[in-house]
Design a protein around this motif. Structure first.
Motif, mmCIF file in Angstrom:
data_model
loop_
_atom_site.group_PDB
_atom_site.id
_atom_site.type_symbol
_atom_site.label_atom_id
_atom_site.label_comp_id
_atom_site.label_asym_id
_atom_site.label_seq_id
_atom_site.Cartn_x
_atom_site.Cartn_y
_atom_site.Cartn_z
ATOM 1 N N LYS A 46 -35.382 12.920 -47.902
ATOM 2 C CA LYS A 46 -35.659 13.735 -46.724
ATOM 3 C C LYS A 46 -36.660 12.982 -45.558
ATOM 4 C CE LYS A 46 -37.500 18.055 -49.344
ATOM 5 N NZ LYS A 46 -38.610 18.825 -50.175
ATOM 6 N N GLU A 47 -37.105 11.284 -46.067
ATOM 7 C CA GLU A 47 -37.709 10.766 -45.404
ATOM 8 C C GLU A 47 -37.019 10.240 -44.375
ATOM 9 O OE1 GLU A 47 -40.656 10.440 -44.577
ATOM 10 O OE2 GLU A 47 -41.519 11.829 -46.106
ATOM 11 N N GLU A 106 -33.678 11.618 -43.399
ATOM 12 C CA GLU A 106 -33.269 12.447 -42.321
ATOM 13 C C GLU A 106 -34.426 12.261 -41.168
ATOM 14 O OE1 GLU A 106 -32.252 17.257 -41.861
ATOM 15 O OE2 GLU A 106 -33.021 16.102 -43.565
ATOM 16 N N VAL A 107 -35.559 12.406 -41.543
ATOM 17 C CA VAL A 107 -36.500 12.483 -40.528
ATOM 18 C C VAL A 107 -35.861 11.001 -39.797
ATOM 19 C CG1 VAL A 107 -38.947 12.582 -40.083
ATOM 20 C CG2 VAL A 107 -37.707 13.849 -41.586
ATOM 21 N N PHE A 108 -36.017 10.245 -39.913
ATOM 22 C CA PHE A 108 -35.977 8.398 -39.723
ATOM 23 C C PHE A 108 -34.774 8.255 -39.195
ATOM 24 C CE2 PHE A 108 -33.506 4.584 -40.210
ATOM 25 C CZ PHE A 108 -34.663 3.414 -39.440
ATOM 26 N N LYS A 157 -33.036 10.740 -37.840
ATOM 27 C CA LYS A 157 -32.942 12.068 -36.335
ATOM 28 C C LYS A 157 -34.247 11.275 -35.371
ATOM 29 C CE LYS A 157 -34.915 16.770 -35.524
ATOM 30 N NZ LYS A 157 -36.285 17.411 -35.479
ATOM 31 N N ARG A 158 -35.099 10.673 -36.047
ATOM 32 C CA ARG A 158 -35.996 9.989 -34.798
ATOM 33 C C ARG A 158 -35.705 8.470 -33.618
ATOM 34 N NH1 ARG A 158 -41.487 7.855 -37.134
ATOM 35 N NH2 ARG A 158 -42.016 7.474 -35.457
ATOM 36 N N LYS A 169 -33.392 10.542 -31.258
ATOM 37 C CA LYS A 169 -34.167 9.939 -29.962
ATOM 38 C C LYS A 169 -34.014 9.195 -29.384
ATOM 39 C CE LYS A 169 -37.432 13.444 -28.608
ATOM 40 N NZ LYS A 169 -38.648 13.927 -29.327
#
Length: 691
Positions: A668-669, A671-673, A675-676, A679
């Motif tokens: 999960k972490e 995926e957030v990593f 994505k950021r 961006k």
């Protein structure tokens, strides 16, 4: 003068030096009233024998400050024990012995002497030559001597030269050949070694490297010495290294052959070629660096001085360096003295090339081809005291250039193309400067310079030498006249009318050529805009700064995710995108940072231990600061200890003020990593500015 006893100098209690050279003195008897001397010069007298009783009165006397010069006396014998219990500052015996047997016997005879400095050998123009023989210097075993100087000896292969030098701390060879020394083990406490004016082709580093306590090494004025093919890394206590005035051609300085752990002073001046390829990464304590009058490369093309934080003296005089990057002197925060005569600077970097030299006290820019000075050029040099701008092509000296130089005391603008100084400049120069050299300029002595001429006359009354070389160039009838002697009677009404007519003519010319000038200007602007656009195109979305020990994460995680995803990002990594055959720094700077919108900094304990990682990070920071073209994205791969951060203050400060990404193996972490990170990279594509 046949005897020192004939001198009536006892009533001169403060006498410190007596020159009695080239007389007829034949006995070395020194009266007690000369014991307080610091120098007694008896060279070129008639002393052929030194008797023991001649020196009896010296044995209980305090003569530890006395320098006794006996050179050019043809000494044939010395009584055994003549110098026993005698203490001297210096004993000079150069050119005293006509044969090696006489020298050997004399050195044995002066056993028991305590002397700070001993000088033996021959002069170059001596009619006789003294050849080295085994055990020639065995008499040194009976002496207490700290500094030994040997000149003009013909030394052949020997295994006994250093046998009696265990307690000598300084050894100097002048006009003496050491090439034929045998590879012998040396037990020595020697701290200074000098080899000067020798006919050697290769330096006997196999001998020097045995001197484990060496702190100062001078190998100078050896015109046949062309290379250094032996490492000095074993000399880990070396603080001073002088290799000046040779013909050294060194392809790569100063990583493998030069010890840098304790080095404080390095001199390569007056050599053939010094290649700077290692960027001084291992010389943290270096205080002075002299490369003057030697051909060097990389200086001015790359920021090679970035790790020399403690350097306070840098001499690049007559190196013909051409400075083209703003960061030519980056990292030299403690530099006090900078000398760059006969080098050149790209005009577009002059406004910022000295901006980080806030500790500078002296700046020498003689013969640098300067045609103008940007207002911001010396804006950060608040402590500058001496500024030399002589022998350039300056046509004016604007007051705005000098306003920030609050501590300036000496200014030299000799031999430029200056015709006069404005009133504002005169006011600045009149405030605090102790010395100004304005000589050698083609001064205009017309009414337009009336205020300047008046100022020169006023200063000439206080200091006549100030204007002794200030001469008029124009008008023709005053050519060659001294400025202080010119007394003009100016009619300002006529001058104003002339100026008004000139303005009218200029306006008319502008109106006539209005359309032509306008169209030409628009065309030039269009061309410049197109050039600027092409110059700022970026090849990569990011340049990856990482330790080679973290390369596995780059290959298996970073590249597949970013280059294989949608949208796809193009990354620059050193093992894949750097061009073979180019300098590492050239690849980092031009092929990496300059061609990338961002710098991805992968932080880990491995990163903190790598000097190259630290170097690349600082280079990216400097490029962002100077050109505003590189965003920096920090990624924390693994936790970093506080004690590691202490050694990288800049990174610690940057981390405390910027948001960074943190890598986590949790899905999960992750995926957030990603994505950021995507961006951040996507935003930098829209406009080429830092995040």
């Amino acid at each position: 003068l046949a005897s020192l006893s004939e001198l009536q100098v006892g009533h001169f209690p403060s006498l410190q030096e007596l020159n009695a050279a080239k007389n007829c003195i034949d006995l070395l008897h020194i009266p007690s009233f000369l014991f307080k001397l610091h120098v007694l010069d008896l060279r070129a007298n008639c002393i052929t024998k030194i008797n023991k009783e001649d020196l009896d009165n010296l044995r209980d006397a305090n003569t530890s400050n006395l320098s006794l010069i006996l050179s050019h006396n043809s000494i044939n014998s010395i009584d055994a024990g003549a110098f026993r219990f005698v203490t001297l500052q210096l004993l000079h015996l150069r050119g005293c012995f006509s044969h090696e047997d006489i020298m050997k016997a004399s050195l044995n005879a002066i056993s028991g002497l305590r002397v700070q400095k001993l000088l033996i050998g021959q002069y170059r123009n001596s009619p006789t030559n003294v050849h080295f023989q085994e055990n020639l210097l065995e008499g040194l075993c009976g002496l207490e001597v700290e500094e030994l100087t040997i000149t003009g000896l013909y030394i052949r292969s020997t295994n006994t030269f250093f046998d009696c030098m265990e307690n000598i701390t300084s050894l100097r060879f002048i006009h003496t050949n050491l090439y034929q020394f045998s590879h012998e083990s040396i037990a020595s406490n020697m701290q200074k070694f000098e080899l000067k004016n020798s006919a050697i082709v290769k330096t006997p580093f196999y001998i020097i490297s045995e001197l484990k306590h060496l702190k100062e090494l001078r190998v100078t004025n050896n015109k046949r010495l062309t290379n250094i093919d032996y490492s000095l890394q074993t000399l880990d206590k070396l603080e001073f290294l002088d290799l000046s005035n040779n013909n050294i051609m060194m392809q790569s300085c100063c990583d493998e052959s030069i010890p840098g752990k304790s080095l404080k002073h390095l001199n390569f001046s007056y050599n053939s070629y010094i290649g700077l390829r290692s960027y001084f990464l291992n010389m943290p304590h270096l205080l002075s660096l002299d490369l003057s009058h030697s051909k060097v490369d990389s200086v001015g093309q790359f920021p090679i001085f970035m790790t020399l934080y403690n350097l306070n003296y840098l001499d690049l005089s007559y190196t013909s360096c051409h400075f083209v990057i703003h960061c030519s002197f980056c990292g030299l925060f403690n530099l006090v003295d900078l000398r760059v005569p006969h080098t050149t600077f790209a005009p577009d970097i002059l406004a910022s090339v000295f901006q980080n030299l806030s500790s500078l006290r002296l700046l020498d820019m003689e013969s640098c081809g300067l045609e103008s000075l940007p207002n911001e050029m010396f804006g950060h040099l608040k402590r500058l005291q001496v500024l030399n701008l002589s022998k350039n092509k300056l046509m004016e000296l604007p007051a705005s250039v000098l306003l920030s130089l609050f501590a300036l005391q000496h200014l030299n603008i000799r031999s430029n193309n200056i015709q006069g100084l404005s009133n504002d400049t005169i006011q600045v120069l009149s405030k605090s400067l102790e010395k100004v050299d304005l000589s050698g300029n083609p001064y205009d002595c017309s009414c337009t310079q009336e205020q300047f001429l008046t100022w020169v006359r006023e200063l000439s009354i206080k200091n006549p030498n100030f204007s002794s070389h200030l001469e008029c160039k124009t008008p023709e009838h005053l050519q060659g006249s001294l400025l202080r002697d010119v007394n003009l009677k100016c009619s300002w009404t006529l001058i104003y009318i002339t100026m008004l007519l000139s303005v009218v003519i200029v306006v008319l010319l502008l109106l006539v050529y209005h359309f032509y000038l306008k169209n030409s200007f628009l065309y030039l602007c269009f061309c410049h805009r197109g050039y600027k656009k092409s110059a700022t195109e970026k090849t990569y979305d990011a340049f990856v700064i990482h330790s080679s020990l973290d390369e596995e994460w780059v290959r298996e995680e970073l590249l597949p995710e970013l280059e294989g995803g949608d949208p796809s990002f193009q990354l620059c990594v050193h093992y894949r995108n750097f061009e073979a055959g180019k300098l590492i720094l050239e690849n980092i700077f031009y092929n990496g940072i300059c061609c990338s919108r961002n710098a991805l900094v992968l932080l880990s304990p491995n990163f903190m231990e790598s000097k190259w990682c630290s170097f690349e990070f600082r280079l990216a920071l400097f490029w962002r600061f100077l050109e505003d073209e590189c965003g920096i994205i920090l990624i924390l791969l693994e936790p970093i200890r506080e004690d590691q951060l202490k050694h990288m203050y800049v990174l610690k400060k940057y981390l405390s003020s910027k948001t960074y990404l943190k890598w986590d193996k949790n899905d999960k972490e992750k995926e957030v990593f990603w994505k950021r990170l995507r961006k951040a990279l996507t935003q930098s594509r829209k406009v080429d500015v830092p995040l």
